[in-house]
Scaffold this motif. Structure first.
Motif, PDB file in Angstrom:
ATOM      1  N   LEU A  87       0.833  -1.205   0.000  1.00 28.26           N
ATOM      2  CA  LEU A  87       0.000   0.000   0.000  1.00 28.26           C
ATOM      3  C   LEU A  87       0.863   1.248   0.000  1.00 28.26           C
ATOM      4  O   LEU A  87       0.626   2.185  -0.782  1.00 28.26           O
ATOM      5  N   PHE A  88       1.890   1.283   0.834  1.00 24.43           N
ATOM      6  CA  PHE A  88       2.720   2.484   0.915  1.00 24.43           C
ATOM      7  C   PHE A  88       3.701   2.596  -0.238  1.00 24.43           C
ATOM      8  O   PHE A  88       4.185   3.705  -0.530  1.00 24.43           O
ATOM      9  N   ALA A  89       3.982   1.513  -0.912  1.00 21.67           N
ATOM     10  CA  ALA A  89       4.772   1.628  -2.128  1.00 21.67           C
ATOM     11  C   ALA A  89       4.023   2.477  -3.148  1.00 21.67           C
ATOM     12  O   ALA A  89       4.615   3.292  -3.859  1.00 21.67           O
ATOM     13  N   GLU A  90       2.698   2.308  -3.195  1.00 19.26           N
ATOM     14  CA  GLU A  90       1.896   3.141  -4.088  1.00 19.26           C
ATOM     15  C   GLU A  90       1.763   4.563  -3.546  1.00 19.26           C
ATOM     16  O   GLU A  90       1.931   5.542  -4.280  1.00 19.26           O
ATOM     17  N   LEU A  91       1.482   4.702  -2.254  1.00 18.65           N
ATOM     18  CA  LEU A  91       1.265   6.022  -1.671  1.00 18.65           C
ATOM     19  C   LEU A  91       2.527   6.888  -1.721  1.00 18.65           C
ATOM     20  O   LEU A  91       2.444   8.112  -1.875  1.00 18.65           O
ATOM     21  N   ASP A  92       3.682   6.276  -1.578  1.00 21.26           N
ATOM     22  CA  ASP A  92       4.940   7.030  -1.579  1.00 21.26           C
ATOM     23  C   ASP A  92       5.404   7.425  -2.973  1.00 21.26           C
ATOM     24  O   ASP A  92       6.276   8.282  -3.121  1.00 21.26           O
ATOM     25  N   ALA A  93       4.844   6.803  -3.985  1.00 22.22           N
ATOM     26  CA  ALA A  93       5.235   7.101  -5.366  1.00 22.22           C
ATOM     27  C   ALA A  93       4.353   8.235  -5.891  1.00 22.22           C
ATOM     28  O   ALA A  93       3.247   7.998  -6.388  1.00 22.22           O
ATOM     29  N   VAL A  94       4.829   9.463  -5.773  1.00 21.63           N
ATOM     30  CA  VAL A  94       4.043  10.626  -6.203  1.00 21.63           C
ATOM     31  C   VAL A  94       3.959  10.649  -7.730  1.00 21.63           C
ATOM     32  O   VAL A  94       4.990  10.603  -8.407  1.00 21.63           O
ATOM     33  N   PRO A  95       2.760  10.708  -8.304  1.00 20.22           N
ATOM     34  CA  PRO A  95       2.625  10.726  -9.767  1.00 20.22           C
ATOM     35  C   PRO A  95       3.341  11.932 -10.384  1.00 20.22           C
ATOM     36  O   PRO A  95       3.395  13.013  -9.786  1.00 20.22           O
ATOM     37  N   ALA A  96       3.855  11.754 -11.567  1.00 19.08           N
ATOM     38  CA  ALA A  96       4.596  12.823 -12.245  1.00 19.08           C
ATOM     39  C   ALA A  96       3.705  14.034 -12.511  1.00 19.08           C
ATOM     40  O   ALA A  96       4.200  15.169 -12.593  1.00 19.08           O
ATOM     41  N   TRP A  97       2.399  13.820 -12.631  1.00 18.12           N
ATOM     42  CA  TRP A  97       1.494  14.924 -12.958  1.00 18.12           C
ATOM     43  C   TRP A  97       1.137  15.783 -11.749  1.00 18.12           C
ATOM     44  O   TRP A  97       0.536  16.841 -11.898  1.00 18.12           O
ATOM     45  N   HIS A  98       1.513  15.357 -10.545  1.00 20.21           N
ATOM     46  CA  HIS A  98       1.125  16.103  -9.344  1.00 20.21           C
ATOM     47  C   HIS A  98       2.137  17.201  -9.030  1.00 20.21           C
ATOM     48  O   HIS A  98       3.335  16.935  -8.934  1.00 20.21           O
ATOM     49  N   ASP A  99       1.658  18.431  -8.859  1.00 22.32           N
ATOM     50  CA  ASP A  99       2.507  19.583  -8.541  1.00 22.32           C
ATOM     51  C   ASP A  99       1.921  20.290  -7.326  1.00 22.32           C
ATOM     52  O   ASP A  99       1.091  21.195  -7.448  1.00 22.32           O
ATOM     53  N   ALA A 100       2.332  19.852  -6.136  1.00 22.75           N
ATOM     54  CA  ALA A 100       1.780  20.401  -4.892  1.00 22.75           C
ATOM     55  C   ALA A 100       2.082  21.885  -4.745  1.00 22.75           C
ATOM     56  O   ALA A 100       1.244  22.645  -4.242  1.00 22.75           O
ATOM     57  N   ASP A 101       3.274  22.321  -5.158  1.00 24.23           N
ATOM     58  CA  ASP A 101       3.628  23.737  -5.031  1.00 24.23           C
ATOM     59  C   ASP A 101       2.702  24.617  -5.864  1.00 24.23           C
ATOM     60  O   ASP A 101       2.273  25.694  -5.414  1.00 24.23           O
ATOM     61  N   ALA A 102       2.396  24.173  -7.081  1.00 26.80           N
ATOM     62  CA  ALA A 102       1.501  24.950  -7.949  1.00 26.80           C
ATOM     63  C   ALA A 102       0.094  25.000  -7.360  1.00 26.80           C
ATOM     64  O   ALA A 102      -0.570  26.050  -7.396  1.00 26.80           O
ATOM     65  N   ILE A 103      -0.358  23.895  -6.794  1.00 23.94           N
ATOM     66  CA  ILE A 103      -1.691  23.868  -6.184  1.00 23.94           C
ATOM     67  C   ILE A 103      -1.746  24.843  -5.019  1.00 23.94           C
ATOM     68  O   ILE A 103      -2.697  25.632  -4.888  1.00 23.94           O
ATOM     69  N   ASP A 104      -0.733  24.810  -4.148  1.00 23.79           N
ATOM     70  CA  ASP A 104      -0.700  25.731  -3.007  1.00 23.79           C
ATOM     71  C   ASP A 104      -0.643  27.179  -3.473  1.00 23.79           C
ATOM     72  O   ASP A 104      -1.329  28.051  -2.923  1.00 23.79           O
ATOM     73  N   ARG A 105       0.164  27.447  -4.480  1.00 20.63           N
ATOM     74  CA  ARG A 105       0.305  28.824  -4.985  1.00 20.63           C
ATOM     75  C   ARG A 105      -1.011  29.339  -5.551  1.00 20.63           C
ATOM     76  O   ARG A 105      -1.434  30.470  -5.258  1.00 20.63           O
ATOM     77  N   ASP A 106      -1.676  28.510  -6.339  1.00 22.62           N
ATOM     78  CA  ASP A 106      -2.877  28.973  -7.036  1.00 22.62           C
ATOM     79  C   ASP A 106      -4.125  28.965  -6.158  1.00 22.62           C
ATOM     80  O   ASP A 106      -5.164  29.482  -6.569  1.00 22.62           O
ATOM     81  N   SER A 107      -4.036  28.380  -4.974  1.00 19.63           N
ATOM     82  CA  SER A 107      -5.208  28.350  -4.091  1.00 19.63           C
ATOM     83  C   SER A 107      -4.960  29.082  -2.772  1.00 19.63           C
ATOM     84  O   SER A 107      -5.724  28.920  -1.828  1.00 19.63           O
TER      85      SER A 107
END
Length: 406
Positions: free
Chosen positions: A82-102
């Protein structure tokens, strides 16, 4: 890859299936097939609970969330996977951009709290199969206030700056929500009153995917209707945030909506095929209105207008849901709905123009964030809720599989 968990049959409670296939083609096939699909990784971990012990398994999960899977030396293979999947952040995810734009969305925190109850949560009650787990676990009719606070606290955490990072509170709460779903799914599958032929798998991939619509497309639309519109880049950030949250919740890629258009498609097929509204659906709406939304609106209105709170709640729900679904849910009609429908676009224009004035977003956001903190504290005090999610709720009431007592 999703493991099929019940026979490949279309639940008999679904309506207009031929029309859905004609309109949506291969996507309809995937949506309908996914009524039989659960969450293989989370379900495998929950299958280990009897051997591990419920309390020990949940402690392992929390440790893995807070310190990493390496901090759980005796972790079962299911938790490691389960954590092998959870720890692998998808390439399409950009947390910094989400935080900046919201970063300024909290300026509308008062309106978003109303929308959570009257639009996001109530919209899910127009489906007698999708809401059946709530009925069989007794989580809403018995305590609508506590359940609403649990959902609101989770949303508050994941919407904070950094709320999606690996070791954040938002990450842990989201993973726990995923395991709560798996625990409920495992429990209900064993119950004689769960009708698999009619309803499919409990908390199936199809209905799980629709929760993203409930917390993104529906509230964004509702906010515009009551005059609190977000800016275009803020709406895009919301869809991006919930795409990643959907990934953390275990929604398969084939059903995970990437943007507004894909959420709209998911909403359309869900509404087209949803089972009929039944008495329990109506009881859910009556409960959240009576136990939570009406008291909350009474607290906002001037004292002399407190008696109008039920009418305001009904007007909001009809504005958000539309008359067809509102009629099915037995939400009373009121002329106030038309008033809100006229006033909303005017307020939207006014607030949009305010948003474009330099230097105004920051102060309004700080005020909104202060309100969020005050509101969270007040709700917990008024409703005597100290826990975060149901798995940490006190016993003594109706048993629940997430606590290990159901």
């Amino acid at each position: 890859m999703t493991t099929r968990q019940v026979p490949r049959t279309i639940p008999t409670s679904l309506r207009r299936v031929p029309e859905a296939r004609e309109r949506f083609g291969s996507f309809a096939d995937r949506y309908l097939d996914a009524m039989a699909d659960g969450d293989p990784l989370a379900d495998a971990f929950v299958a280990d609970f009897p051997a591990l012990g419920h309390g020990r398994a949940m402690r392992m999960l929390r440790t893995a969330c807070r310190e990493g899977i390496a901090a759980v030396p005796d972790a079962p293979a299911s938790l490691v996977a389960l954590f092998a999947e959870l720890d692998a952040v998808p390439a399409w995810h950009d947390a910094d951009a989400i935080d900046r734009d919201s970063r300024h969305t909290s300026r509308y925190s008062r309106a978003s709290g109303i929308v959570l109850g009257a639009a996001s949560l109530v919209s899910g009650y127009a489906n007698s199969a999708a809401s059946r787990p709530l009925e069989l676990t007794g989580r809403y009719v018995e305590n609508a206030g506590a359940r609403t606070i649990e959902v609101g606290s989770w949303l508050l955490a994941v919407n904070q700056p950094g709320g999606l990072t690996r070791f954040s509170d938002g990450f842990e709460l989201t993973v726990r929500v995923r395991i709560i779903h798996a625990l409920v799914r495992a429990s209900l599958r064993e119950r004689p009153d769960w009708d698999t032929a009619a309803w499919g798998l409990p908390i199936s991939q199809s209905y799980l995917a629709y929760t993203l619509v409930e917390f993104t497309l529906i509230p964004l639309r509702a906010m515009r209707r009551i005059g609190a519109p977000y800016l275009a880049h803020e709406e895009a950030a919301a869809y991006a945030r919930w795409r990643y949250l959907g990934h953390l919740l275990g929604i398969e890629d084939g059903l995970l909506p990437r943007n507004a258009a894909e959420q709209e498609r998911l909403e359309e097929i869900y509404l087209l095929t949803r089972p009929v509204v039944d008495d329990y659906c109506r009881a859910l709406v009556a409960s959240i209105n009576r136990e939570f939304l009406v008291p909350e609106i009474q607290g906002v209105l001037p004292q002399r207008l407190g008696g109008q709170a039920p009418r305001v709640v009904h007007a909001l729900e009809r504005l958000f849901l539309g008359d067809e679904i509102a009629d099915e849910l037995a939400i009373p009609r009121t002329r106030l709905t038309r008033v809100l429908a006229v006033v909303g676009p005017v307020l939207s224009l006014v607030n949009h123009l305010r948003d474009l004035v330099p230097g105004t977003l920051g102060p309004r956001t700080r005020k909104g964030k202060a309100y969020e903190v005050e509101q969270e504290q007040r709700l917990r005090r008024d409703w005597n809720v100290q826990h975060d999610l149901v798995d940490a709720s006190p016993g003594g009431g109706r048993p629940h599989p997430a606590r290990g007592d159901g």
